[in-house]
Design a protein around this motif. Structure first.
Motif, PDB file in Angstrom:
ATOM      1  N   VAL A 136       0.848  -1.194   0.000  1.00  0.00           N
ATOM      2  CA  VAL A 136       0.000   0.000   0.000  1.00  0.00           C
ATOM      3  C   VAL A 136       0.884   1.244   0.000  1.00  0.00           C
ATOM      4  N   ILE A 137       0.701   2.090  -1.006  1.00  0.00           N
ATOM      5  CA  ILE A 137       1.432   3.358  -1.088  1.00  0.00           C
ATOM      6  C   ILE A 137       0.626   4.414  -0.343  1.00  0.00           C
ATOM      7  N   ALA A 138       1.158   4.872   0.790  1.00  0.00           N
ATOM      8  CA  ALA A 138       0.468   5.866   1.616  1.00  0.00           C
ATOM      9  C   ALA A 138       1.458   6.913   2.100  1.00  0.00           C
ATOM     10  N   THR A 139       2.411   7.268   1.239  1.00  0.00           N
ATOM     11  CA  THR A 139       3.477   8.185   1.635  1.00  0.00           C
ATOM     12  C   THR A 139       3.154   9.648   1.363  1.00  0.00           C
ATOM     13  N   GLY A 140       1.920   9.946   0.947  1.00  0.00           N
ATOM     14  CA  GLY A 140       1.483  11.323   0.784  1.00  0.00           C
ATOM     15  C   GLY A 140       2.079  12.007  -0.425  1.00  0.00           C
ATOM     16  N   GLY A 141       1.994  13.344  -0.421  1.00  0.00           N
ATOM     17  CA  GLY A 141       2.535  14.153  -1.499  1.00  0.00           C
ATOM     18  C   GLY A 141       3.675  15.006  -0.984  1.00  0.00           C
ATOM     19  N   PRO A 142       4.184  15.907  -1.814  1.00  0.00           N
ATOM     20  CA  PRO A 142       5.349  16.708  -1.430  1.00  0.00           C
ATOM     21  C   PRO A 142       5.053  17.954  -0.595  1.00  0.00           C
ATOM     22  N   SER A 143       3.809  18.161  -0.177  1.00  0.00           N
ATOM     23  CA  SER A 143       3.498  19.346   0.620  1.00  0.00           C
ATOM     24  C   SER A 143       4.152  19.256   1.999  1.00  0.00           C
ATOM     25  N   ILE A 144       4.546  20.412   2.531  1.00  0.00           N
ATOM     26  CA  ILE A 144       5.221  20.554   3.827  1.00  0.00           C
ATOM     27  C   ILE A 144       6.462  19.658   3.905  1.00  0.00           C
ATOM     28  N   PRO A 145       7.456  19.904   3.046  1.00  0.00           N
ATOM     29  CA  PRO A 145       8.652  19.059   3.039  1.00  0.00           C
ATOM     30  C   PRO A 145       9.428  19.065   4.355  1.00  0.00           C
ATOM     31  N   LYS A 146       9.269  20.127   5.172  1.00  0.00           N
ATOM     32  CA  LYS A 146       9.995  20.155   6.446  1.00  0.00           C
ATOM     33  C   LYS A 146       9.541  19.032   7.372  1.00  0.00           C
ATOM     34  N   MET A 147       8.367  18.448   7.074  1.00  0.00           N
ATOM     35  CA  MET A 147       7.886  17.308   7.853  1.00  0.00           C
ATOM     36  C   MET A 147       8.351  15.984   7.252  1.00  0.00           C
ATOM     37  N   GLY A 148       9.210  16.074   6.255  1.00  0.00           N
ATOM     38  CA  GLY A 148       9.741  14.852   5.645  1.00  0.00           C
ATOM     39  C   GLY A 148       9.001  14.404   4.402  1.00  0.00           C
ATOM     40  N   SER A 149       8.047  15.216   3.934  1.00  0.00           N
ATOM     41  CA  SER A 149       7.265  14.836   2.762  1.00  0.00           C
ATOM     42  C   SER A 149       8.122  14.899   1.494  1.00  0.00           C
ATOM     43  N   THR A 150       7.882  13.955   0.596  1.00  0.00           N
ATOM     44  CA  THR A 150       8.595  13.915  -0.686  1.00  0.00           C
ATOM     45  C   THR A 150       7.626  13.458  -1.766  1.00  0.00           C
ATOM     46  N   GLY A 151       8.120  13.391  -2.983  1.00  0.00           N
ATOM     47  CA  GLY A 151       7.325  12.865  -4.090  1.00  0.00           C
ATOM     48  C   GLY A 151       7.567  11.384  -4.309  1.00  0.00           C
ATOM     49  N   TYR A 152       7.993  10.678  -3.264  1.00  0.00           N
ATOM     50  CA  TYR A 152       8.346   9.264  -3.415  1.00  0.00           C
ATOM     51  C   TYR A 152       7.189   8.428  -3.944  1.00  0.00           C
ATOM     52  N   ALA A 153       5.968   8.751  -3.527  1.00  0.00           N
ATOM     53  CA  ALA A 153       4.805   7.972  -3.987  1.00  0.00           C
ATOM     54  C   ALA A 153       4.725   7.961  -5.507  1.00  0.00           C
ATOM     55  N   TYR A 154       5.054   9.092  -6.126  1.00  0.00           N
ATOM     56  CA  TYR A 154       4.975   9.193  -7.580  1.00  0.00           C
ATOM     57  C   TYR A 154       6.082   8.374  -8.252  1.00  0.00           C
ATOM     58  N   ASP A 155       7.280   8.411  -7.667  1.00  0.00           N
ATOM     59  CA  ASP A 155       8.385   7.608  -8.213  1.00  0.00           C
ATOM     60  C   ASP A 155       8.032   6.122  -8.180  1.00  0.00           C
ATOM     61  N   LEU A 156       7.451   5.703  -7.050  1.00  0.00           N
ATOM     62  CA  LEU A 156       7.092   4.294  -6.914  1.00  0.00           C
ATOM     63  C   LEU A 156       5.972   3.917  -7.877  1.00  0.00           C
ATOM     64  N   ALA A 157       5.004   4.815  -8.028  1.00  0.00           N
ATOM     65  CA  ALA A 157       3.907   4.557  -8.967  1.00  0.00           C
ATOM     66  C   ALA A 157       4.450   4.387 -10.383  1.00  0.00           C
ATOM     67  N   ARG A 158       5.340   5.285 -10.776  1.00  0.00           N
ATOM     68  CA  ARG A 158       5.911   5.199 -12.121  1.00  0.00           C
ATOM     69  C   ARG A 158       6.728   3.918 -12.290  1.00  0.00           C
ATOM     70  N   GLN A 159       7.378   3.473 -11.221  1.00  0.00           N
ATOM     71  CA  GLN A 159       8.132   2.220 -11.287  1.00  0.00           C
ATOM     72  C   GLN A 159       7.221   1.063 -11.699  1.00  0.00           C
ATOM     73  N   PHE A 160       5.974   1.122 -11.250  1.00  0.00           N
ATOM     74  CA  PHE A 160       5.011   0.062 -11.572  1.00  0.00           C
ATOM     75  C   PHE A 160       4.158   0.410 -12.795  1.00  0.00           C
ATOM     76  N   GLY A 161       4.544   1.448 -13.514  1.00  0.00           N
ATOM     77  CA  GLY A 161       3.855   1.784 -14.756  1.00  0.00           C
ATOM     78  C   GLY A 161       2.568   2.551 -14.577  1.00  0.00           C
ATOM     79  N   LEU A 162       2.357   3.146 -13.396  1.00  0.00           N
ATOM     80  CA  LEU A 162       1.128   3.915 -13.159  1.00  0.00           C
ATOM     81  C   LEU A 162       1.339   5.373 -13.548  1.00  0.00           C
ATOM     82  N   LYS A 163       0.347   5.963 -14.171  1.00  0.00           N
ATOM     83  CA  LYS A 163       0.430   7.361 -14.573  1.00  0.00           C
ATOM     84  C   LYS A 163       0.253   8.281 -13.362  1.00  0.00           C
ATOM     85  N   VAL A 164       0.874   9.443 -13.466  1.00  0.00           N
ATOM     86  CA  VAL A 164       0.793  10.435 -12.399  1.00  0.00           C
ATOM     87  C   VAL A 164       0.312  11.766 -12.982  1.00  0.00           C
TER      88      VAL A 164
END
Length: 392
Positions: A158-186
């Motif tokens: 389950v991808i539940a890593t959120g989006g890149p908002s409020i990066p000071k809290m550790g947020s990143t765009g990792y969910a999108y990288d992982l989605a693209r790894q599996f061929g999912l559009k973003v």
């Protein structure tokens, strides 16, 4: 089953991830939650001024933004604000309703994190924080996740890593990288619920920094009646944050500074108080600094009695439809959420499972569903997490 093998691995110990994990665990699934932060629920803790605006009783699909506006209907209808309120009540958490259906804890946002962790503990869910994900592999049958300390595998991911908002809290765009790894559009992500910046002729309004007033803010067909706040960079406040989710580069936003005035209110003012001036009537209705700035820009001098009715109508119309041309936003650093994300076209609206990758799920802010300000995004986290947790 060894200690490195689970039925479900949830990436992200935020609102959606913990809800999903608790639901899957309650079904007897062996669940592991991994998060790169040192503690779970970091964004929950800062929400709502530390009191967590955990849902909104007026939740409805049309109050969410997505490339597919119908996608959120299934999950939102199956897990409602009343369902989460019942969960809050079952944990003895006191809450109150503020404006526009927003529900907050009487105490602290920490109570919501503890609720989720207690639900996870009750379902024997393992939660591991401070885990940096190095890679994710898929054999076609099972998913393997490698961190700096271990490699674990599971039937479902389950991808539940959120989006890149409020990066000071550790947020990143990792969910999108992982989605693209599996061929999912973003869908291209952009900051939402974010202050807007002003330049050009509008830059002088920055001198009103700290002035707030009730307005109606509009962008396209979206309109919100709440407060607007002038800042040293541009515009903020609830009304502006709301329209920012709809704003895109090059578009204008419109402000009605006098929402309680009738269309020809200046003509009535001229009739009833012919000696008054535009500055004086604006000062009676708006903060003085704002009234003076608007009067200065409208260049309407002298008593209203001396001003033609046609000119007063033009001024009234301008005050009801004052156009600002933002030159940008304050970016993900100040954005509360993200518009865009993993495309809903890739997911089942009922289960949040990827259509082309069985047993892969995406939930919460990682998905292209974004709610209004005021508890809507938490409700999407609960609803999407609950939906995935029924089948993961």
């Amino acid at each position: 089953m060894s200690e490195s093998s689970f039925d479900v691995i949830v990436l992200g110990a935020g609102a959606a991830g913990l809800m999903c994990a608790a639901q899957a665990g309650a079904r007897g699934r062996r669940v592991l939650v991994l998060d790169r932060a040192e503690k779970p629920g970091k964004k929950i803790l800062i929400s709502g001024g530390g009191r967590c605006n955990f849902t909104n009783i007026h939740t409805a699909p049309e109050r969410f933004i997505s490339a597919n506006p119908h996608f959120a209907k299934s999950a939102l209808s199956r897990y409602t604000p009343h369902d989460f309120i019942a969960l809050v009540d079952s944990h003895g958490i006191a809450w109150h309703e503020k404006t526009l259906g927003q529900l907050f804890c009487d105490g602290s946002a920490r109570q919501i994190v503890e609720l989720l962790l207690n639900e996870c503990a009750k379902a024997d869910v393992a939660v591991a924080c401070d885990e940096q994900i190095g890679r994710v592999d898929h054999s076609g049958v099972r998913f393997a996740v490698t961190t700096q300390s271990q490699t674990v595998d599971a039937d479902s991911l389950v991808i539940a890593t959120g989006g890149p908002s409020i990066p000071k809290m550790g947020s990143t765009g990792y969910a999108y990288d992982l989605a693209r790894q599996f061929g999912l559009k973003v869908v291209e992500p952009r900051p939402a619920l974010v202050p807007l910046t002003l330049g050009g002729e509008d830059v002088l309004f920055r001198e009103l920094s700290g002035v707030a007033t009730p307005v109606e803010a509009r962008c396209g067909k979206a309109a919100f009646r709440e407060a607007a706040l002038f800042t040293h960079r541009g515009l903020s406040g609830p009304a502006i944050l709301q329209v920012s989710s709809y704003w895109q580069s090059g578009a204008a936003i419109a402000i009605d500074f006098l929402t309680d005035k009738e269309r020809d209110w200046l003509l009535a003012e001229k009739r009833d108080n012919p000696g008054s001036t535009l500055r004086s009537v604006l000062r009676a209705a708006l903060p003085q600094r704002l009234a003076d700035e608007l009067a200065e820009r409208l260049s309407l001098d002298g008593p209203l009695a001396n001003v033609p009715d046609a000119d007063l109508r033009v001024v009234g119309a301008r005050l009801a439809d004052w156009r600002f041309q933002p030159n940008g936003t304050e970016g993900f650093a100040k954005a509360e959420v993200t518009v865009g994300g993993i495309s809903t076209a890739e997911l089942s609206s009922k289960t949040m499972e990827a259509k082309r990758v069985p047993s892969l799920f995406a939930i919460g802010e990682a998905v292209d569903v974004t709610g209004w300000l005021g508890g809507y995004n938490f409700q999407w986290a609960w609803a999407s997490g609950w939906a995935a947790g029924q089948v993961a």
